[in-house]
Design a protein around this motif. Structure first.
Motif, short mmCIF file in Angstrom:
data_model
loop_
_atom_site.label_atom_id
_atom_site.label_comp_id
_atom_site.label_asym_id
_atom_site.label_seq_id
_atom_site.Cartn_x
_atom_site.Cartn_y
_atom_site.Cartn_z
N SER A 25 -1.08 -6.21 0.18
CA SER A 25 -0.34 -6.50 1.39
C SER A 25 0.79 -5.50 1.58
N GLU A 26 1.01 -5.14 2.82
CA GLU A 26 2.08 -4.19 3.13
C GLU A 26 3.38 -4.94 3.39
N ILE A 27 4.41 -4.50 2.75
CA ILE A 27 5.72 -5.08 3.01
C ILE A 27 6.50 -4.08 3.86
N PRO A 28 7.10 -4.57 4.96
CA PRO A 28 7.84 -3.63 5.80
C PRO A 28 9.01 -3.02 5.05
N CYS A 29 9.07 -1.70 5.03
CA CYS A 29 10.15 -1.03 4.32
C CYS A 29 10.99 -0.23 5.32
N ASP A 30 12.30 -0.27 5.11
CA ASP A 30 13.20 0.38 6.06
C ASP A 30 13.35 1.88 5.81
N ASN A 31 13.11 2.28 4.57
CA ASN A 31 13.29 3.71 4.28
C ASN A 31 12.40 4.12 3.12
N GLU A 32 12.44 5.40 2.82
CA GLU A 32 11.56 5.95 1.78
C GLU A 32 11.84 5.33 0.42
N ARG A 33 13.09 5.13 0.17
CA ARG A 33 13.44 4.60 -1.15
C ARG A 33 12.88 3.18 -1.34
N GLU A 34 12.97 2.40 -0.28
CA GLU A 34 12.42 1.05 -0.35
C GLU A 34 10.91 1.09 -0.55
N GLN A 35 10.29 2.03 0.15
CA GLN A 35 8.84 2.19 0.01
C GLN A 35 8.48 2.58 -1.43
N ALA A 36 9.28 3.49 -1.97
CA ALA A 36 9.02 3.92 -3.35
C ALA A 36 9.22 2.75 -4.32
N LEU A 37 10.25 1.94 -4.06
CA LEU A 37 10.50 0.78 -4.92
C LEU A 37 9.33 -0.20 -4.82
N HIS A 38 8.88 -0.41 -3.59
CA HIS A 38 7.73 -1.29 -3.37
C HIS A 38 6.53 -0.82 -4.19
N GLU A 39 6.24 0.47 -4.11
CA GLU A 39 5.08 1.00 -4.83
C GLU A 39 5.29 0.94 -6.34
N ALA A 40 6.52 1.17 -6.74
CA ALA A 40 6.82 1.11 -8.18
C ALA A 40 6.66 -0.31 -8.71
N ILE A 41 7.20 -1.28 -7.97
CA ILE A 41 7.07 -2.68 -8.41
C ILE A 41 5.60 -3.08 -8.41
N SER A 42 4.89 -2.67 -7.37
CA SER A 42 3.47 -3.03 -7.29
C SER A 42 2.66 -2.47 -8.44
N SER A 43 3.13 -1.38 -9.00
CA SER A 43 2.36 -0.75 -10.07
C SER A 43 2.61 -1.39 -11.43
#
Lengths: 157, 404
Positions: A85-103
């Motif tokens: 599932s995609e979580i809305p991210c406000d910026n690149e850092r949030e997106q990177a955190l999302h991907e890091a947590i998901s991994s």
């Protein structure tokens, strides 16, 4: 369980249950199913709880077990690819955190969520999840290390 | 910490608490009404005729199960063969079963290890408790969720696996590598890197007690059946034994289960080749009649995070899930799904453990066109002859196997 009390528990703990389930399965739809199942069990449970803390701890245990069962079930292994599932991210850092947590491995994600967002102490988590305190500490420590590693910056927490 | 909290704060259920609450209350009310209606109907039928089949489908299932277990019981000296039913009643699997392994009692309950099948990497066992008196019966009722599930399943409402019962009682039924249970935590603390001990814990955590309906259906007011399994990344060098920790009414005890066996096994080399842009190369595979382990290596350590389109250096251990859709290819052209779990890879860590992957398949399944029931263990596994495997397929790529 009394309907009014049940609704009160749902209002208080639904998000927590949902987020734990999401931590394990990484998918909104499955997390919703697991949340519903956990609350069905609460509703149909005969025993009365002595306090809200006990209800919450019970729900967390049930959710963790349901999530593990889900991941191990035959159905999940038949899927070609588990949709993430995609979580809305406000910026690149949030997106990177999302991907890091998901991994992270699911059990790391869940412990990190319960410790840092729900405020459970190591000992409480150990008792709740049926494992040793040192194991919880190890999961937290390794989870943090992996996040740092993947985020590429030393300070994220 | 705040960043993590902010991240999770964005994850909210689609259904509001009030809506979900109302749905569950309505759903449970409907089920209760339906159940009452069935009971009334059944009672009515009973009064009318003693020979009518009240629930034909369930009656048929019950008969089939009873027949299976009756035959098995007589063949194995009173021990019900649950595990062979996992393998679709395979006579090969039945031949490999160790039965009537262990018995213990404490005055209130007795504990029996009924069956074990193992290739040294994957071990499945069934055990059961029997109440010997009222105190024992009361203790068994701490397994309340199992008992209640039995009734739910009888009503035809069960639709998933029964979760493990680790949270239902003090002490847990645990199958773990020999000597690892008590002092494992210390080992972990002593060793910060991936190592021999760590994989034990990692996997031990993810592979414990599982109960399914076929076990629940065998349980009665005075008996409880359990299915226990453990999967290892490496054969136990401590002497082919596993520790089984089992709670009794007043304490938790331990016994050892041997995993020595005659199950056929082969170690094969995979013809070295790389599939296009994939950054993994499978190198070898262990194939036994009941499980397989695939070993391989990663070819690079750069990953592009899609969301930000940026390349970052990562430890590829996190990305073994990219090795998806793996099958064993058989001589007759059929494919068996390699139901895989990522394993910690400490045991191949002569150089850099992060450059390797280890995937375990604890069961083979005919995947395409087969409906695999999550509520039953029956027919879930396939017992194979390793000589019949000629290759493996990962995603769309075929890899040839070479005798090692």
């Amino acid at each position: 369980m009394d309907n009014a009390k049940f609704t009160k528990h749902m209002q208080a703990f639904q998000k927590t249950v949902y987020r734990i389930a999401y931590s394990y399965v990484g998918n909104f739809e499955d997390a919703e199913d697991i949340t519903q199942e956990a609350f069905i069990r609460l509703y149909t449970r005969d025993d009365d709880f002595k306090g809200d803390d006990n209800v919450k701890a019970w729900l967390i245990r049930v959710t963790v077990n349901l999530s593990k069962s889900h991941l191990r079930s035959a159905w999940i292994h038949r899927r070609e690819n588990m949709p993430k599932s995609e979580i809305p991210c406000d910026n690149e850092r949030e997106q990177a955190l999302h991907e890091a947590i998901s991994s992270l491995p699911p059990n790391y994600r869940a412990v990190i969520y319960l410790h840092y967002c729900e405020g459970y102490k190591v000992e409480e988590l150990a008792k709740m999840l049926g494992t040793s305190a040192s194991n919880i500490k190890a999961r937290l420590s390794r989870g943090r290390a992996k996040l740092k590693d993947l985020m590429g910056e030393p300070e994220i927490m | 910490m705040n960043e993590i909290k902010n991240f999770y704060d964005k994850i909210d259920p689609k259904t509001s608490p009030e809506e979900m609450s109302a749905r569950i209350i309505a759903m449970c009310a409907d089920k209760a009404a339906e159940k009452q209606s069935h009971e009334n109907h059944d009672n009515h039928d009973n009064h009318e005729s003693h020979v009518s089949f009240r629930k034909p489908a369930l009656a048929l299932v019950a008969t089939v199960c009873a027949a299976t277990f009756t035959v098995s019981a007589s063949a194995s000296g009173g021990v019900s063969v649950i595990i062979s039913s996992m393998f679709g009643g395979s006579s090969h699997a039945y031949d490999m079963l160790e039965t009537a392994i262990f018995h213990d009692e404490d005055g209130n309950v007795s504990f029996d290890v009924d069956e074990v099948i193992s290739d040294g990497m994957c071990t499945y066992a069934t055990v059961h408790y029997t109440a010997l008196n009222d105190e024992g019966k009361k203790w068994l009722n701490t397994y309340d969720i199992l008992y209640s599930y039995k009734h739910i399943i009888k009503e035809g409402e069960g639709s998933e696996e029964i979760p493990n019962l680790g949270y239902c009682f003090e002490g847990s039924l645990t199958l773990a590598p020999y000597g690892s249970h008590d002092d494992f935590s210390n080992w972990m603390l002593d060793n910060g890197n991936l190592n021999y001990h760590e994989w034990i814990k990692c996997h031990y955590e993810g592979s414990v007690y599982y109960l399914r309906s076929s076990i629940a259906n065998k349980s009665t007011e005075t008996e409880r059946y359990f299915y226990v399994s453990v999967e290892l990344a490496k054969k136990d060098s401590a002497g082919n034994e596993l520790d089984l920790y089992y709670p009794m009414t007043n304490d938790t005890r331990i016994t050892q289960i041997s995993t020595q066996n005659d199950i056929k096994e082969k170690l094969l080399v995979i013809k070295p080749e790389r599939d296009g842009e994939k950054y993994y190369i499978p190198t070898s595979i262990r194939i036994s009649a009941i499980s397989a382990t695939l070993y391989g290596s990663f070819t690079d350590r750069i990953y592009t995070f899609q969301g930000i389109g940026r390349k970052m250096r990562v430890k590829p251990e996190e990305y073994t899930h990219f090795v998806n859709n793996t099958y064993l290819v058989m001589k007759d052209g059929s494919k068996l799904y390699f139901s895989r779990y990522d394993m910690p890879r400490g045991e191949v860590a002569n150089d850099n453990p992060y450059s390797r992957f280890v995937l375990l398949s604890s069961r083979y399944q005919k995947r395409v066109g087969e409906d695999i029931s999550p509520t039953s263990m029956e027919n879930e596994h396939i017992f194979i002859d390793p000589d019949d495997v000629i290759g493996i397929q990962i995603e769309d790529h075929y890899y040839e196997l070479i005798d090692g």
